[in-house]
Design a protein around this motif. Structure first.
Motif, PDB file in Angstrom:
ATOM      1  N   THR A 102       0.835  -1.205   0.000  1.00  0.00           N
ATOM      2  CA  THR A 102       0.000   0.000   0.000  1.00  0.00           C
ATOM      3  C   THR A 102       0.868   1.253   0.000  1.00  0.00           C
ATOM      4  OG1 THR A 102      -1.704  -1.164   1.251  1.00  0.00           O
ATOM      5  CG2 THR A 102      -1.826   1.226   1.225  1.00  0.00           C
ATOM      6  N   VAL A 103       1.909   1.269   0.827  1.00  0.00           N
ATOM      7  CA  VAL A 103       2.798   2.422   0.905  1.00  0.00           C
ATOM      8  C   VAL A 103       3.533   2.611  -0.414  1.00  0.00           C
ATOM      9  CG1 VAL A 103       4.876   3.304   2.041  1.00  0.00           C
ATOM     10  CG2 VAL A 103       3.049   2.285   3.409  1.00  0.00           C
ATOM     11  N   LYS A 104       3.881   1.515  -1.072  1.00  0.00           N
ATOM     12  CA  LYS A 104       4.593   1.573  -2.346  1.00  0.00           C
ATOM     13  C   LYS A 104       3.782   2.294  -3.424  1.00  0.00           C
ATOM     14  CE  LYS A 104       5.565  -2.413  -4.061  1.00  0.00           C
ATOM     15  NZ  LYS A 104       6.050  -3.731  -4.446  1.00  0.00           N
ATOM     16  N   GLU A 105       2.461   2.266  -3.317  1.00  0.00           N
ATOM     17  CA  GLU A 105       1.602   2.873  -4.320  1.00  0.00           C
ATOM     18  C   GLU A 105       1.511   4.386  -4.188  1.00  0.00           C
ATOM     19  OE1 GLU A 105      -2.122   0.897  -3.892  1.00  0.00           O
ATOM     20  OE2 GLU A 105      -1.322  -1.026  -4.543  1.00  0.00           O
ATOM     21  N   ILE A 106       1.948   4.949  -3.070  1.00  0.00           N
ATOM     22  CA  ILE A 106       1.861   6.385  -2.854  1.00  0.00           C
ATOM     23  C   ILE A 106       2.891   7.084  -3.733  1.00  0.00           C
ATOM     24  CG2 ILE A 106       2.126   8.233  -1.157  1.00  0.00           C
ATOM     25  CD1 ILE A 106       1.289   6.193   0.974  1.00  0.00           C
ATOM     26  N   ASP A 107       2.438   8.081  -4.475  1.00  0.00           N
ATOM     27  CA  ASP A 107       3.322   8.832  -5.360  1.00  0.00           C
ATOM     28  C   ASP A 107       3.976   9.947  -4.560  1.00  0.00           C
ATOM     29  OD1 ASP A 107       4.623   9.726  -7.621  1.00  0.00           O
ATOM     30  OD2 ASP A 107       2.949  11.005  -8.219  1.00  0.00           O
ATOM     31  N   VAL A 108       5.263   9.844  -4.374  1.00  0.00           N
ATOM     32  CA  VAL A 108       6.002  10.828  -3.595  1.00  0.00           C
ATOM     33  C   VAL A 108       6.976  11.543  -4.525  1.00  0.00           C
ATOM     34  CG1 VAL A 108       7.565  11.191  -1.670  1.00  0.00           C
ATOM     35  CG2 VAL A 108       5.842   9.399  -1.537  1.00  0.00           C
ATOM     36  N   VAL A 109       6.894  12.864  -4.534  1.00  0.00           N
ATOM     37  CA  VAL A 109       7.793  13.669  -5.349  1.00  0.00           C
ATOM     38  C   VAL A 109       8.593  14.539  -4.410  1.00  0.00           C
ATOM     39  CG1 VAL A 109       7.951  15.420  -7.140  1.00  0.00           C
ATOM     40  CG2 VAL A 109       6.169  13.678  -7.264  1.00  0.00           C
ATOM     41  N   TYR A 110       9.909  14.486  -4.513  1.00  0.00           N
ATOM     42  CA  TYR A 110      10.776  15.281  -3.658  1.00  0.00           C
ATOM     43  C   TYR A 110      10.836  16.706  -4.174  1.00  0.00           C
ATOM     44  CZ  TYR A 110      14.818  16.848  -1.046  1.00  0.00           C
ATOM     45  OH  TYR A 110      15.653  17.552  -0.217  1.00  0.00           O
ATOM     46  N   ASP A 111      10.551  17.648  -3.289  1.00  0.00           N
ATOM     47  CA  ASP A 111      10.565  19.064  -3.637  1.00  0.00           C
ATOM     48  C   ASP A 111      11.611  19.751  -2.771  1.00  0.00           C
ATOM     49  OD1 ASP A 111      10.106  21.661  -4.354  1.00  0.00           O
ATOM     50  OD2 ASP A 111       8.055  21.745  -3.573  1.00  0.00           O
ATOM     51  N   THR A 112      12.713  20.172  -3.377  1.00  0.00           N
ATOM     52  CA  THR A 112      13.795  20.783  -2.604  1.00  0.00           C
ATOM     53  C   THR A 112      13.365  22.089  -1.962  1.00  0.00           C
ATOM     54  OG1 THR A 112      14.647  21.845  -4.607  1.00  0.00           O
ATOM     55  CG2 THR A 112      15.617  19.732  -3.997  1.00  0.00           C
ATOM     56  N   GLU A 113      12.476  22.820  -2.592  1.00  0.00           N
ATOM     57  CA  GLU A 113      12.004  24.082  -2.019  1.00  0.00           C
ATOM     58  C   GLU A 113      11.199  23.820  -0.746  1.00  0.00           C
ATOM     59  OE1 GLU A 113      12.737  27.200  -2.990  1.00  0.00           O
ATOM     60  OE2 GLU A 113      14.086  26.302  -4.462  1.00  0.00           O
ATOM     61  N   ALA A 114      10.322  22.851  -0.785  1.00  0.00           N
ATOM     62  CA  ALA A 114       9.485  22.548   0.376  1.00  0.00           C
ATOM     63  C   ALA A 114      10.300  21.910   1.496  1.00  0.00           C
ATOM     64  CB  ALA A 114       8.343  21.624  -0.028  1.00  0.00           C
ATOM     65  N   ASP A 115      11.320  21.161   1.127  1.00  0.00           N
ATOM     66  CA  ASP A 115      12.120  20.466   2.136  1.00  0.00           C
ATOM     67  C   ASP A 115      12.899  21.442   3.009  1.00  0.00           C
ATOM     68  OD1 ASP A 115      13.227  18.221   3.453  1.00  0.00           O
ATOM     69  OD2 ASP A 115      15.028  18.386   2.225  1.00  0.00           O
ATOM     70  N   ASN A 116      13.342  22.537   2.445  1.00  0.00           N
ATOM     71  CA  ASN A 116      14.172  23.488   3.175  1.00  0.00           C
ATOM     72  C   ASN A 116      13.425  24.751   3.574  1.00  0.00           C
ATOM     73  OD1 ASN A 116      16.536  21.909   2.963  1.00  0.00           O
ATOM     74  ND2 ASN A 116      16.715  22.527   0.827  1.00  0.00           N
ATOM     75  N   LYS A 117      12.115  24.699   3.631  1.00  0.00           N
ATOM     76  CA  LYS A 117      11.356  25.922   3.846  1.00  0.00           C
ATOM     77  C   LYS A 117      11.532  26.517   5.248  1.00  0.00           C
ATOM     78  CE  LYS A 117       7.138  23.538   5.087  1.00  0.00           C
ATOM     79  NZ  LYS A 117       5.804  23.203   4.699  1.00  0.00           N
ATOM     80  N   ASN A 118      11.927  25.720   6.229  1.00  0.00           N
ATOM     81  CA  ASN A 118      12.072  26.232   7.586  1.00  0.00           C
ATOM     82  C   ASN A 118      13.521  26.489   7.986  1.00  0.00           C
ATOM     83  OD1 ASN A 118       9.305  26.191   8.105  1.00  0.00           O
ATOM     84  ND2 ASN A 118       9.375  24.009   8.579  1.00  0.00           N
ATOM     85  N   VAL A 119      14.431  26.420   7.035  1.00  0.00           N
ATOM     86  CA  VAL A 119      15.838  26.651   7.333  1.00  0.00           C
ATOM     87  C   VAL A 119      16.213  28.036   6.820  1.00  0.00           C
ATOM     88  CG1 VAL A 119      18.202  25.878   6.907  1.00  0.00           C
ATOM     89  CG2 VAL A 119      16.363  24.204   7.164  1.00  0.00           C
ATOM     90  N   TYR A 120      16.608  28.885   7.748  1.00  0.00           N
ATOM     91  CA  TYR A 120      17.006  30.242   7.386  1.00  0.00           C
ATOM     92  C   TYR A 120      18.469  30.412   7.758  1.00  0.00           C
ATOM     93  CZ  TYR A 120      11.980  30.756   7.205  1.00  0.00           C
ATOM     94  OH  TYR A 120      10.661  30.581   6.904  1.00  0.00           O
ATOM     95  N   LEU A 121      19.335  30.548   6.775  1.00  0.00           N
ATOM     96  CA  LEU A 121      20.767  30.631   7.026  1.00  0.00           C
ATOM     97  C   LEU A 121      21.137  31.900   7.777  1.00  0.00           C
ATOM     98  CD1 LEU A 121      22.152  29.221   3.668  1.00  0.00           C
ATOM     99  CD2 LEU A 121      21.827  28.030   5.830  1.00  0.00           C
TER     100      LEU A 121
END
Length: 88
Positions: free
Chosen positions: A34-53
């Motif tokens: 069931t988990v294998k069927e989930i379509d997951v797309v990696y988004d670099t913008e969303a992944d780093n949205k809470n990191v402020y250098l």
């Protein structure tokens, strides 16, 4: 397959336990499918949205503690910590 995996793991099961293990492993595999069927797309913008250098602290060089102070409560053995033996 369950008997083979149990043998590899050096586990011993009664026939009833083998049936229970087979049902539980089947359930786990169904969940994985069931988990294998989930379509997951990696988004670099969303992944780093809470990191402020700009919010990171400045890296400031500082003196380290003197070895004598660090080892003052340790058993002295050529400026090293002596720890209990873990593996024989």
């Amino acid at each position: 397959m369950i008997a083979y995996l149990a043998e590899l793991g050096k586990l011993h099961f009664t026939p009833d336990e083998m049936e229970t293990m087979a049902r539980e492993m089947t359930n786990i595999i169904e969940i994985m499918d069931t988990v294998k069927e989930i379509d997951v797309v990696y988004d670099t913008e969303a992944d780093n949205k809470n990191v402020y250098l700009n919010d990171l602290r400045e890296d400031v060089k500082a003196d380290s503690f003197p070895t004598e102070k660090i080892l003052q409560n340790a058993v002295q053995d050529e400026n090293c910590f002596v720890v209990p033996k873990v593996v024989e």
